[in-house]
Design a protein around this motif. Structure first.
Motif, PDB file in Angstrom:
ATOM      1  N   GLY A  24       0.794  -1.219   0.000  1.00  0.00           N
ATOM      2  CA  GLY A  24       0.000   0.000   0.000  1.00  0.00           C
ATOM      3  C   GLY A  24       0.825   1.268   0.000  1.00  0.00           C
ATOM      4  N   THR A  25       2.121   1.144  -0.310  1.00  0.00           N
ATOM      5  CA  THR A  25       3.008   2.306  -0.285  1.00  0.00           C
ATOM      6  C   THR A  25       3.907   2.333  -1.516  1.00  0.00           C
ATOM      7  OG1 THR A  25       4.718   1.110   0.962  1.00  0.00           O
ATOM      8  CG2 THR A  25       3.069   2.322   2.238  1.00  0.00           C
ATOM      9  N   GLY A  26       4.367   3.536  -1.844  1.00  0.00           N
ATOM     10  CA  GLY A  26       5.335   3.731  -2.923  1.00  0.00           C
ATOM     11  C   GLY A  26       6.722   3.827  -2.355  1.00  0.00           C
ATOM     12  N   PRO A  27       7.631   4.456  -3.106  1.00  0.00           N
ATOM     13  CA  PRO A  27       7.368   5.169  -4.364  1.00  0.00           C
ATOM     14  C   PRO A  27       7.209   4.219  -5.545  1.00  0.00           C
ATOM     15  CG  PRO A  27       9.707   5.231  -3.873  1.00  0.00           C
ATOM     16  CD  PRO A  27       9.046   4.552  -2.704  1.00  0.00           C
ATOM     17  N   LEU A  28       6.503   4.713  -6.556  1.00  0.00           N
ATOM     18  CA  LEU A  28       6.314   3.957  -7.782  1.00  0.00           C
ATOM     19  C   LEU A  28       6.175   4.960  -8.918  1.00  0.00           C
ATOM     20  CD1 LEU A  28       5.997   0.885  -8.498  1.00  0.00           C
ATOM     21  CD2 LEU A  28       3.549   1.337  -8.680  1.00  0.00           C
ATOM     22  N   PHE A  29       6.793   4.640 -10.054  1.00  0.00           N
ATOM     23  CA  PHE A  29       6.803   5.549 -11.200  1.00  0.00           C
ATOM     24  C   PHE A  29       6.561   4.778 -12.487  1.00  0.00           C
ATOM     25  CE2 PHE A  29      10.032   6.852  -8.104  1.00  0.00           C
ATOM     26  CZ  PHE A  29       9.677   8.166  -7.815  1.00  0.00           C
ATOM     27  N   VAL A  42       0.216   5.550  -5.409  1.00  0.00           N
ATOM     28  CA  VAL A  42      -0.147   4.246  -4.865  1.00  0.00           C
ATOM     29  C   VAL A  42      -0.889   4.365  -3.537  1.00  0.00           C
ATOM     30  CG1 VAL A  42       0.768   2.041  -4.044  1.00  0.00           C
ATOM     31  CG2 VAL A  42       1.771   3.137  -6.037  1.00  0.00           C
ATOM     32  N   GLU A  43      -0.431   5.266  -2.692  1.00  0.00           N
ATOM     33  CA  GLU A  43      -1.076   5.404  -1.386  1.00  0.00           C
ATOM     34  C   GLU A  43      -2.553   5.767  -1.523  1.00  0.00           C
ATOM     35  OE1 GLU A  43       1.848   6.645  -2.147  1.00  0.00           O
ATOM     36  OE2 GLU A  43       3.276   5.861  -0.684  1.00  0.00           O
ATOM     37  N   ARG A  44      -2.867   6.660  -2.453  1.00  0.00           N
ATOM     38  CA  ARG A  44      -4.273   7.025  -2.670  1.00  0.00           C
ATOM     39  C   ARG A  44      -5.043   5.861  -3.263  1.00  0.00           C
ATOM     40  NH1 ARG A  44      -6.998   8.882  -6.929  1.00  0.00           N
ATOM     41  NH2 ARG A  44      -5.153   9.459  -8.123  1.00  0.00           N
ATOM     42  N   TRP A  45      -4.433   5.143  -4.217  1.00  0.00           N
ATOM     43  CA  TRP A  45      -5.106   4.004  -4.821  1.00  0.00           C
ATOM     44  C   TRP A  45      -5.461   2.942  -3.796  1.00  0.00           C
ATOM     45  CZ3 TRP A  45      -1.331   2.954  -9.509  1.00  0.00           C
ATOM     46  CH2 TRP A  45      -1.357   4.061 -10.370  1.00  0.00           C
ATOM     47  N   CYS A  46      -4.569   2.760  -2.801  1.00  0.00           N
ATOM     48  CA  CYS A  46      -4.758   1.695  -1.820  1.00  0.00           C
ATOM     49  C   CYS A  46      -5.558   2.140  -0.600  1.00  0.00           C
ATOM     50  CB  CYS A  46      -3.400   1.147  -1.371  1.00  0.00           C
ATOM     51  SG  CYS A  46      -2.519   0.230  -2.667  1.00  0.00           S
ATOM     52  N   CYS A  69      -9.143  -1.718 -12.314  1.00  0.00           N
ATOM     53  CA  CYS A  69      -9.633  -1.355 -10.981  1.00  0.00           C
ATOM     54  C   CYS A  69      -8.536  -1.233  -9.942  1.00  0.00           C
ATOM     55  CB  CYS A  69     -10.677  -2.355 -10.513  1.00  0.00           C
ATOM     56  SG  CYS A  69     -10.059  -4.035 -10.235  1.00  0.00           S
ATOM     57  N   GLY A  70      -7.310  -1.734 -10.244  1.00  0.00           N
ATOM     58  CA  GLY A  70      -6.223  -1.636  -9.276  1.00  0.00           C
ATOM     59  C   GLY A  70      -6.596  -2.315  -7.973  1.00  0.00           C
ATOM     60  N   PRO A  71      -6.190  -1.740  -6.836  1.00  0.00           N
ATOM     61  CA  PRO A  71      -6.453  -2.400  -5.554  1.00  0.00           C
ATOM     62  C   PRO A  71      -7.890  -2.303  -5.076  1.00  0.00           C
ATOM     63  CG  PRO A  71      -5.219  -0.368  -5.220  1.00  0.00           C
ATOM     64  CD  PRO A  71      -5.271  -0.581  -6.696  1.00  0.00           C
TER      65      PRO A  71
END
Length: 252
Positions: A24-29, A42-46, A69-71
């Motif tokens: 449930g955490t990044g960073p991700l690019f 990612v944090e908002r998505w999760c 739909c992602g998470p």
């Protein structure tokens, strides 16, 4: 059914993406081949659906299909409201997380055969998913075929005027790519509207909230405009203009 313009598997198989969804955490690019980086939230998505998300969901009509739909925050929120909803994603981890939240989801590409084709009242393309496959026209045509007549597409666009197609990789650091490149697209609202018109979709609303931009579109029907013939063809049937509309986070 036509195949997707490019294989979506590299995104699903990208280890940093899987790891980010699990924690449930990044960073991700998303990293372009020239080193330009697009941060992924990612944090908002999760997290749970926020006020901006809930406003989008308030606009949904009838059964809802969440593409990419992602998470699963949107699917879970709609399911909690008692709405008929289905999420699809090419990431097995995303599907597993969605179902754990109580939302129904399938491990599918939008270009795969799907339940309810031609009967969905609303389709969602959120969180940059207008970029799926790197071919907006193909994606929007496919979406039009999924929707019921006069069905509603709600798409989130880039908050800048951009119309870009590029090869990208998923990475969790500014300097290292972690998978093989795959095609992706970024569209601002003007670009999406241009592609939507060609795909037989008409704009009904545009709005911004929380620094995010959205467009609502409907499938054209024989009763909506003189473009009915073009619409019928679509229904029967995933170069950059501005590649530097945002400054890169890092150029490696």
């Amino acid at each position: 059914m036509s195949a997707p313009p490019a294989d979506a598997a590299p995104w699903a198989a990208a280890d940093p993406y899987t790891a980010a969804l699990r924690t449930g955490t990044g960073p991700l690019f998303l990293r372009r081949t020239d080193g330009w980086l697009l941060p992924l939230d990612v944090e908002r998505w999760c997290a749970r659906a926020d006020a901006v998300d809930r406003d989008v969901l308030d606009r949904c009509e009838g059964p809802v299909l969440d593409v990419g739909c992602g998470p699963g925050r949107l699917v879970a929120e709609l399911a909690a409201r008692g709405r008929t909803v289905l999420g699809i994603d090419v990431s097995a981890t995303a599907v597993e997380r969605t179902t754990r939240l109580g939302g129904p989801a399938l491990h599918r590409s939008v270009f795969d055969p799907l339940p309810g084709e031609g009967r969905w009242r609303t389709v969602l393309l959120m969180d940059g998913n207008v970029g799926i496959g790197g071919d907006p026209h193909a994606l929007l045509r496919r979406t039009a075929r999924l929707l019921a007549p006069d069905g509603l597409l709600i798409a989130e666009t880039a908050p800048v005027d951009v119309d870009e197609r590029a090869e990208v990789e998923v990475t969790d650091t500014p300097v290292r790519a972690s998978g093989r490149p795959f095609p992706w697209a970024r569209l601002g609202t003007p670009a999406l509207l241009r592609h939507a018109k060609e795909a037989g979709l008409r704009s009904t609303a545009q709005w911004e909230a929380g620094g995010r931009s959205f467009v609502a579109l409907r499938v054209r029907t024989a009763h909506t405009s003189a473009d009915a013939a073009n619409s019928a063809a679509v229904i029967s049937s995933q170069r950059p203009r501005n590649t530097s509309a945002e400054r890169p986070v890092v150029s490696a």
